[in-house]
Scaffold this motif. Structure first.
Motif, mmCIF file in Angstrom:
data_model
loop_
_atom_site.group_PDB
_atom_site.id
_atom_site.type_symbol
_atom_site.label_atom_id
_atom_site.label_comp_id
_atom_site.label_asym_id
_atom_site.label_seq_id
_atom_site.Cartn_x
_atom_site.Cartn_y
_atom_site.Cartn_z
ATOM 1 N N ILE A 117 -8.413 -12.213 -5.414
ATOM 2 C CA ILE A 117 -9.030 -11.537 -6.568
ATOM 3 C C ILE A 117 -8.981 -10.023 -6.370
ATOM 4 N N VAL A 118 -9.322 -9.562 -5.174
ATOM 5 C CA VAL A 118 -9.234 -8.130 -4.882
ATOM 6 C C VAL A 118 -7.800 -7.647 -5.077
ATOM 7 N N GLY A 119 -6.841 -8.407 -4.561
ATOM 8 C CA GLY A 119 -5.438 -8.032 -4.706
ATOM 9 C C GLY A 119 -5.004 -7.925 -6.158
ATOM 10 N N VAL A 120 -5.378 -8.897 -6.963
ATOM 11 C CA VAL A 120 -5.024 -8.859 -8.388
ATOM 12 C C VAL A 120 -5.653 -7.642 -9.057
ATOM 13 N N LEU A 121 -6.935 -7.419 -8.806
ATOM 14 C CA LEU A 121 -7.623 -6.287 -9.427
ATOM 15 C C LEU A 121 -7.040 -4.944 -8.986
ATOM 16 N N LYS A 124 -3.065 -2.605 -11.802
ATOM 17 C CA LYS A 124 -2.850 -1.292 -12.434
ATOM 18 C C LYS A 124 -1.605 -0.585 -11.884
ATOM 19 N N TYR A 125 -1.213 -0.912 -10.665
ATOM 20 C CA TYR A 125 -0.013 -0.278 -10.103
ATOM 21 C C TYR A 125 1.264 -0.969 -10.587
ATOM 22 N N VAL A 126 1.208 -2.274 -10.771
ATOM 23 C CA VAL A 126 2.384 -3.023 -11.202
ATOM 24 C C VAL A 126 2.664 -2.810 -12.693
ATOM 25 N N ILE A 167 0.842 -1.201 0.000
ATOM 26 C CA ILE A 167 0.000 0.000 0.000
ATOM 27 C C ILE A 167 0.876 1.250 0.000
ATOM 28 N N PHE A 168 1.904 1.262 0.834
ATOM 29 C CA PHE A 168 2.791 2.428 0.892
ATOM 30 C C PHE A 168 3.753 2.469 -0.290
ATOM 31 N N TYR A 169 4.247 1.308 -0.713
ATOM 32 C CA TYR A 169 5.198 1.249 -1.825
ATOM 33 C C TYR A 169 4.570 1.758 -3.122
ATOM 34 N N PHE A 170 3.364 1.291 -3.420
ATOM 35 C CA PHE A 170 2.689 1.697 -4.652
ATOM 36 C C PHE A 170 1.858 2.969 -4.485
ATOM 37 N N LYS A 171 1.790 3.493 -3.256
ATOM 38 C CA LYS A 171 0.999 4.703 -2.969
ATOM 39 C C LYS A 171 -0.439 4.543 -3.468
ATOM 40 N N LEU A 172 -1.092 3.490 -2.988
ATOM 41 C CA LEU A 172 -2.474 3.215 -3.392
ATOM 42 C C LEU A 172 -3.385 4.367 -2.990
ATOM 43 N N ASN A 173 -4.400 4.608 -3.826
ATOM 44 C CA ASN A 173 -5.385 5.626 -3.465
ATOM 45 C C ASN A 173 -6.251 5.087 -2.323
ATOM 46 N N SER A 174 -7.075 5.952 -1.747
ATOM 47 C CA SER A 174 -7.818 5.560 -0.549
ATOM 48 C C SER A 174 -8.828 4.451 -0.820
#
Length: 118
Positions: free
Chosen positions: A106-110, A114-116, A41-48
């Motif tokens: 599935i949630v993780g892949v989805l 887009k970040y990877v 979450i921090f590495y890819f700076k995921l949105n909220s």
């Protein structure tokens, strides 16, 4: 019976989580996966929104494992000897964990896709 003070209730709950981490191998693996997700979450700076989805999925798996363990412990107390009916109950509880884990993957892949790959 008088209810314990709120702080004692929280202490009991956290003791239960600590015991899960200390004694249950599957919970330990899922707990490590949770921390890997926190790192990502921090590495890819995921949105909220994506962060919330990952956190909810992670906690769902951890919660399912806690419920599964509680069901198994109760079954072992009720019937310490082998009983195919108890085995069926334990299998159903374990199946709930597997379904929750599949949903989390599935949630993780989805979410991470887009970040990877961007």
């Amino acid at each position: 019976m008088q209810k314990p003070p709120i702080h004692k209730s929280f202490l009991h709950a956290f003791r239960g989580i600590f015991m899960m981490v200390k004694t249950e191998r599957n919970f330990q693996i899922e707990f490590i996966a949770f921390f890997v997700n926190l790192f990502l979450i921090f590495y890819f700076k995921l949105n909220s929104t994506d962060t919330a989805l990952v956190i909810i999925a992670s906690f769902a798996v951890l919660s399912a494992e806690i419920f599964n363990t509680a069901i198994e412990k109760i079954c072992d107390i009720i019937q310490p000897d082998f009983d195919k009916r108890i085995g069926f109950i334990k299998d159903i509880a374990a199946g709930a964990v597997v379904l929750t884990a599949i949903a989390a993957v599935i949630v993780g892949v989805l979410v991470y896709w887009k970040y990877v790959f961007n």
